[in-house]
Design an enzyme around this catalytic site. Structure first.
Site, PDB file in Angstrom:
ATOM      1  N   ARG A 175      39.423  29.021  46.171  1.00 24.71           N
ATOM      2  CA  ARG A 175      39.516  30.100  45.183  1.00 24.71           C
ATOM      3  C   ARG A 175      40.883  30.769  45.301  1.00 24.71           C
ATOM      4  O   ARG A 175      41.026  31.879  45.810  1.00 24.71           O
ATOM      5  CB  ARG A 175      38.361  31.073  45.359  1.00 24.71           C
ATOM      6  CG  ARG A 175      37.041  30.423  44.972  1.00 24.71           C
ATOM      7  CD  ARG A 175      35.922  31.401  44.797  1.00 24.71           C
ATOM      8  NE  ARG A 175      35.214  31.159  43.547  1.00 24.71           N
ATOM      9  CZ  ARG A 175      34.128  31.822  43.182  1.00 24.71           C
ATOM     10  NH1 ARG A 175      33.645  32.768  43.941  1.00 24.71           N
ATOM     11  NH2 ARG A 175      33.537  31.544  42.045  1.00 24.71           N
ATOM     12  N   SER A 184      33.136  29.800  38.884  1.00 23.97           N
ATOM     13  CA  SER A 184      33.416  30.912  37.978  1.00 23.97           C
ATOM     14  C   SER A 184      32.970  30.583  36.559  1.00 23.97           C
ATOM     15  O   SER A 184      32.372  31.412  35.865  1.00 23.97           O
ATOM     16  CB  SER A 184      34.910  31.248  37.997  1.00 23.97           C
ATOM     17  OG  SER A 184      35.280  31.780  39.255  1.00 23.97           O
ATOM     18  N   ASP A 228      37.993  26.056  38.741  1.00 28.26           N
ATOM     19  CA  ASP A 228      36.892  26.733  39.441  1.00 28.26           C
ATOM     20  C   ASP A 228      35.582  26.653  38.660  1.00 28.26           C
ATOM     21  O   ASP A 228      35.296  27.475  37.793  1.00 28.26           O
ATOM     22  CB  ASP A 228      37.286  28.195  39.680  1.00 28.26           C
ATOM     23  CG  ASP A 228      36.291  28.946  40.545  1.00 28.26           C
ATOM     24  OD1 ASP A 228      35.256  28.358  40.920  1.00 28.26           O
ATOM     25  OD2 ASP A 228      36.555  30.131  40.847  1.00 28.26           O
ATOM     26  N   GLN A 251      42.437  28.386  39.805  1.00 24.35           N
ATOM     27  CA  GLN A 251      41.540  29.095  38.887  1.00 24.35           C
ATOM     28  C   GLN A 251      41.067  28.218  37.732  1.00 24.35           C
ATOM     29  O   GLN A 251      39.911  28.300  37.309  1.00 24.35           O
ATOM     30  CB  GLN A 251      42.231  30.348  38.335  1.00 24.35           C
ATOM     31  CG  GLN A 251      42.239  31.512  39.317  1.00 24.35           C
ATOM     32  CD  GLN A 251      42.894  32.748  38.730  1.00 24.35           C
ATOM     33  OE1 GLN A 251      43.605  32.666  37.735  1.00 24.35           O
ATOM     34  NE2 GLN A 251      42.660  33.890  39.344  1.00 24.35           N
ATOM     35  N   TYR A 291      34.520  36.197  48.955  1.00 20.76           N
ATOM     36  CA  TYR A 291      33.070  36.150  49.064  1.00 20.76           C
ATOM     37  C   TYR A 291      32.566  37.300  49.920  1.00 20.76           C
ATOM     38  O   TYR A 291      33.287  37.871  50.737  1.00 20.76           O
ATOM     39  CB  TYR A 291      32.614  34.830  49.711  1.00 20.76           C
ATOM     40  CG  TYR A 291      32.844  33.603  48.874  1.00 20.76           C
ATOM     41  CD1 TYR A 291      31.974  33.280  47.845  1.00 20.76           C
ATOM     42  CD2 TYR A 291      33.910  32.749  49.131  1.00 20.76           C
ATOM     43  CE1 TYR A 291      32.163  32.139  47.082  1.00 20.76           C
ATOM     44  CE2 TYR A 291      34.113  31.610  48.374  1.00 20.76           C
ATOM     45  CZ  TYR A 291      33.241  31.306  47.357  1.00 20.76           C
ATOM     46  OH  TYR A 291      33.428  30.176  46.606  1.00 20.76           O
TER      47      TYR A 291
END
Length: 376
Positions: free
Chosen positions: A120, A131, A128, A125, A226
């Protein structure tokens, strides 16, 4: 490279690549084999795939001819025996949780990549999948809660009087939680949000949510954004505060998870006992035990007038856009492993490639997975 797109099994309706994304792979000189019927539940026909240069073949042919095997879910029963050690397996198989599957891959010498462990980072991005799929889940959770709730979400001022807005509590302000906040606010609900990470407070407030403060949380910058395990003292304060807010809420949406561990218990039975009849709990952490003590994965539990919905695959309810988002993530990731002539290039010098690789040459490459395997 020959890329094999497999049909999903069970109740899964998504497909890892829609034809529009396959087109880009063929433009990159990658030959794509698509299992017959792979995209039918996402409204993509075999003819659609063939129109962009793919070949539709039997499942046996995909396993026999592809260098890289791609799907969303972990292998179906019996598929691990069909994968050759010369092939590469790519899916989202939750290696921090399903360590038995990791050991099977390891012992067979199969090269594997788990898309749910893409680092991450800013650079990653666009790859991902967590997400992307969490966006779908947060949106769908609110819509299902609104449909199930016996009252309205927004405030209405009518000739018959004023209807008060619904009170929504969202546990966890990751991507799913933030999308749930945005969707709840668009529907006119009052929203409160709990998360152990104080850094998300500003994002919560920017979306119109009220952040539930509990002092004393442990935060770890090395955890990659996280949540991490908390002290027992903090858990007690946290629980008391959550119970208090939940009792006044019409809807609770649970999104809190810790990678590789059972989901934290945030709504115990006694908290449900205190909730109003007609209230709704949507538990997105159901597949790892749930944030609510009474959650059952893929089931709706009715308890003293409270509906507890355990749902861990909302993306399958929006298969077209969910598949589109997933496929774009896959494409951006696989571009890191495609050479100029379309050949497979496993560049382990790239931190994203190495970080997403779980097993290769009978070794575990991902450090987090290795530490979990060594402790079990």
């Amino acid at each position: 490279m020959i890329l094999g797109l497999l049909k999903e099994h069970g109740k899964e309706t998504r497909v890892a690549l829609l034809p529009e994304t396959v087109q880009t792979f063929t433009d990159l000189k990658v030959e794509v084999l698509v299992e017959q019927g792979a995209g039918e539940k996402a409204f993509a026909s075999d003819a659609d795939y063939e129109a962009v240069g793919a070949k539709t073949v039997s499942r046996n042919d995909v396993f026999a001819k592809a260098e890289v095997l791609l799907q969303i879910q972990p292998p179906a029963e019996g598929d691990t025996e069909r994968i050759k050690d010369s092939q590469v397996w790519i899916s989202a198989f939750n290696p921090l949780w399903d360590t038995a599957l990791v050991k099977t891959f390891l012992n067979k010498g199969i090269t594997t990549f788990s898309l749910d462990l893409i680092p991450r980072t800013t650079r990653a991005q666009a790859m991902d999948i967590l997400s992307s799929m969490a966006t779908v889940s947060g949106y769908m959770a609110v819509l299902e809660a609104a449909a199930k709730l016996p009252t309205f979400f927004p405030m209405f001022m009518t000739a018959a009087g004023t209807i008060r807005p619904a009170n929504v509590l969202i546990l966890g302000a990751g991507v799913a939680g933030l999308q749930a906040i945005a969707t709840s606010r668009k529907l006119g609900a009052q929203v409160q949000v709990f998360d152990v990470r104080s850094a998300v407070k500003e994002e919560v407030m920017s979306l119109g949510g009220k952040f539930v403060e509990v002092e004393g949380a442990t935060e770890d910058k090395a955890a990659g954004g996280y949540a991490v395990e908390q002290t027992e003292e903090y858990k007690k304060k946290q629980q008391d505060r959550i119970n208090e807010v939940a009792a006044k809420s019409n809807v609770v949406i649970c999104t809190a998870q810790i990678p590789g561990r059972k989901a934290p218990l945030l709504i115990p039975k006694e908290a449900v006992d205190a909730m109003k009849p007609g209230s709704v709990i949507i538990d997105l952490a159901a597949s790892t035990g749930g944030n609510c003590e009474l959650t059952k994965n893929d089931e709706v539990v009715e308890y003293k007038g409270v509906s507890i919905i355990g749902q861990s695959n909302y993306p399958a309810q929006k298969p077209v856009d969910a598949s589109r988002m997933f496929g774009k993530n896959v494409l951006n990731f696989m571009k890191l492993m495609i050479g100029e002539e379309g050949e497979l290039n496993l560049n382990f010098e790239d931190d994203i490639v190495k970080g997403t690789c779980i097993t290769h040459a009978k070794e575990i490459y991902n450090e987090r997975v290795k530490s979990v395997i060594e402790t079990k």
